[in-house]
Scaffold this motif. Structure first.
Motif, PDB file in Angstrom:
ATOM      1  N   ARG A   1     -10.289  16.232   0.047  1.00 33.94           N
ATOM      2  CA  ARG A   1     -10.503  15.532   1.363  1.00 33.94           C
ATOM      3  C   ARG A   1     -10.963  14.113   1.236  1.00 33.94           C
TER       4      ARG A   1
ATOM      5  N   MET B   1      -8.969   9.231  -1.083  1.00 32.28           N
ATOM      6  CA  MET B   1      -9.033   8.049  -1.094  1.00 32.28           C
ATOM      7  C   MET B   1     -10.239   7.376  -1.890  1.00 32.28           C
TER       8      MET B   1
ATOM      9  N   LEU C   1       6.333   7.828   0.161  1.00 33.89           N
ATOM     10  CA  LEU C   1       5.207   8.295   0.786  1.00 33.89           C
ATOM     11  C   LEU C   1       4.357   7.287   0.951  1.00 33.89           C
ATOM     12  N   ARG C   2       3.283   7.126   1.766  1.00 35.89           N
ATOM     13  CA  ARG C   2       2.564   6.020   2.012  1.00 35.89           C
ATOM     14  C   ARG C   2       1.297   6.102   1.080  1.00 35.89           C
TER      15      ARG C   2
ATOM     16  N   ASN D   1      -1.703   3.182   0.666  1.00 34.85           N
ATOM     17  CA  ASN D   1      -2.819   3.369   1.229  1.00 34.85           C
ATOM     18  C   ASN D   1      -4.186   3.259   0.148  1.00 34.85           C
TER      19      ASN D   1
ATOM     20  N   ARG E   1      -4.498  -3.109  11.481  1.00 37.09           N
ATOM     21  CA  ARG E   1      -4.813  -1.669  11.161  1.00 37.09           C
ATOM     22  C   ARG E   1      -4.120  -1.036   9.993  1.00 37.09           C
ATOM     23  N   GLN E   2      -4.955  -0.158   9.125  1.00 33.10           N
ATOM     24  CA  GLN E   2      -4.301   0.389   7.813  1.00 33.10           C
ATOM     25  C   GLN E   2      -3.070   0.943   8.066  1.00 33.10           C
ATOM     26  N   SER E   3      -2.844   1.813   9.392  1.00 30.60           N
ATOM     27  CA  SER E   3      -1.617   2.584   9.492  1.00 30.60           C
ATOM     28  C   SER E   3      -0.594   1.514   9.714  1.00 30.60           C
ATOM     29  N   LYS E   4      -0.544   0.330  10.066  1.00 31.14           N
ATOM     30  CA  LYS E   4       0.593  -0.580  10.032  1.00 31.14           C
ATOM     31  C   LYS E   4       0.758  -1.224   8.874  1.00 31.14           C
TER      32      LYS E   4
ATOM     33  N   ARG F   1       2.335   0.734   6.267  1.00 29.61           N
ATOM     34  CA  ARG F   1       3.981   0.995   6.601  1.00 29.61           C
ATOM     35  C   ARG F   1       4.646  -0.114   5.926  1.00 29.61           C
TER      36      ARG F   1
ATOM     37  N   LEU G   1       1.511   1.776  17.479  1.00 28.95           N
ATOM     38  CA  LEU G   1       0.601   2.123  16.344  1.00 28.95           C
ATOM     39  C   LEU G   1       1.776   2.440  15.181  1.00 28.95           C
TER      40      LEU G   1
ATOM     41  N   ILE H   1      -4.610   8.930   7.231  1.00 31.37           N
ATOM     42  CA  ILE H   1      -5.013   7.678   7.577  1.00 31.37           C
ATOM     43  C   ILE H   1      -4.460   7.107   8.937  1.00 31.37           C
ATOM     44  N   ASP H   2      -3.364   7.275   9.376  1.00 27.19           N
ATOM     45  CA  ASP H   2      -3.088   7.082  10.696  1.00 27.19           C
ATOM     46  C   ASP H   2      -3.891   7.747  11.865  1.00 27.19           C
TER      47      ASP H   2
ATOM     48  N   ASP I   1      -6.575   5.735  12.954  1.00 21.96           N
ATOM     49  CA  ASP I   1      -6.394   4.546  13.939  1.00 21.96           C
ATOM     50  C   ASP I   1      -6.160   5.401  15.087  1.00 21.96           C
TER      51      ASP I   1
END
Lengths: 261, 93
Positions: free
Chosen positions: A144, A147, A178-179, A183, A239-242, A245, B18, B41-42, B45
């Protein structure tokens, strides 16, 4: 006449390599089990803290893997060349690589004395490898706090190996990564050391039986390339999600460009 | 007042903004990870954005068992209405 001799020799060489490949697998499994019971158990008896123990264990795994590659090379099972070795000399590097064969992680760890990696959780239930994976402090893939653990590992100056393609490549193009690796790099604000692995002819790929060996011994080329700087991808307010990617798309493009070399 | 329809509409626009997914793919049956490539992670957000919608503190554990877009809609719907009921309590008594 000589072509018959040649054909005969090719045949003999093939059969030899088939036997030696089998021996290598047994050697790897047995070696792991013996080392698990002896070397790695002794580590738990030494009066050292967990961090020291993981450093010793990582170093031992690196040495064992180096000997294993040497053994396979000696048996004529594979040849290899490594370019840019000096780019792996730092401590605490975040190393990513494509993943064409079963031996990729063996090669990478053999080149990095203090390597951490993310390992399938099932291996903690496998008595043959429990010793090394737990002593070396490898990270469970279903954790869990994945990171945070990756970040800790880099802060402790362990290098961290991640295959952004996940399990071994199936040879599909374009590459889809994969990201996770992106990340980790963004989370830790850490540069990325990209390694490009090529194996010709293809062997030990995903879903390929161990005895399906190629007609000629595989040649591995391992190219360690200059770091990908993380700074341009860390956009304030984004944002981290962006960001992940964008970074992942960049890494995919990078590998598309460099994989054929 | 948030209806399930308005929550889904909000998810469509937010998620396409997003995560670069097509609005048409954001349907109730779509699985977040498998179909829409949305990872943990997404999710962080996304939860921030859902907080903006409901104007309420969101406990991430409530979203732990969420698998599909429909699950998200339900979770947000419950949360939003919980809030409405609480607001009405003093009026009722």
């Amino acid at each position: 006449m000589s072509s018959y001799v040649d054909q005969f020799l090719v045949r003999v060489n093939y059969i030899w390599r088939l036997i030696a490949t089998g021996i290598s697998f047994v050697f790897f499994g047995l070696g792991g089990a013996v080392a698990s019971l002896t070397l790695f158990s002794v580590l738990y008896l030494l009066p050292v803290n967990r961090q020291k123990r993981s450093i010793y264990a990582q170093y031992m795994v690196s040495l064992l893997f180096r000997s294993f590659i040497g053994f396979m090379n000696l048996c004529g099972l594979l040849t290899y060349e490594i370019n840019g070795r000096e780019l792996l000399k730092e401590k605490g590097q975040l190393v990513i690589a494509n993943h064409p064969t079963l031996l990729d992680v063996v090669f990478l760890i053999s080149l990095i004395p203090r390597a951490n990696c993310i390992v399938k959780e099932q291996l903690w239930r496998n008595p043959l490898v429990l010793g090394p994976v737990s002593a070396a402090g490898y990270i469970k893939n279903n954790s869990r706090q994945l990171m945070a653990q990756c970040d800790d590992s880099l802060k402790r100056q362990d290098s961290l190996i991640i295959f952004p393609g996940g399990t071994r490549d199936h040879g599909e193009r374009p590459l889809v990564f994969l990201r996770g690796a992106a990340n980790v790099a963004l989370f830790s604000a850490h540069d990325i050391t990209p390694v490009v692995i090529r194996c010709e002819p293809q062997t030990l790929g995903k879903g390929r039986a161990w005895y399906k060996i190629p007609k000629t011994p595989p040649h591995f080329v391992i190219n360690i390339l200059p770091d990908i700087a993380i700074q341009p991808f860390l956009v304030t307010g984004s944002r981290q999600s962006k960001m992940s990617r964008e970074l992942t798309a960049y890494i995919e493009g990078f590998y598309e460009k460099n994989i054929e070399f | 007042m948030h209806t399930r329809e308005s929550i889904l509409a909000y998810l469509k626009s937010t998620m396409s903004e997003l995560f670069e997914v097509a609005q048409d793919d954001v349907v109730l049956e779509a699985r977040l990870y498998e179909d829409l490539d949305i990872d943990s992670i997404d999710a962080v957000d996304l939860i921030v954005k859902l907080k903006e919608l409901t104007d309420k503190k969101i406990q991430p554990y409530k979203f732990r068992n969420v698998r599909t877009v429909g699950d998200v809609v339900e979770a947000v719907y419950e949360l939003a209405n919980e809030q409405e009921e609480k607001k009405q309590e003093p009026v009722d008594s």
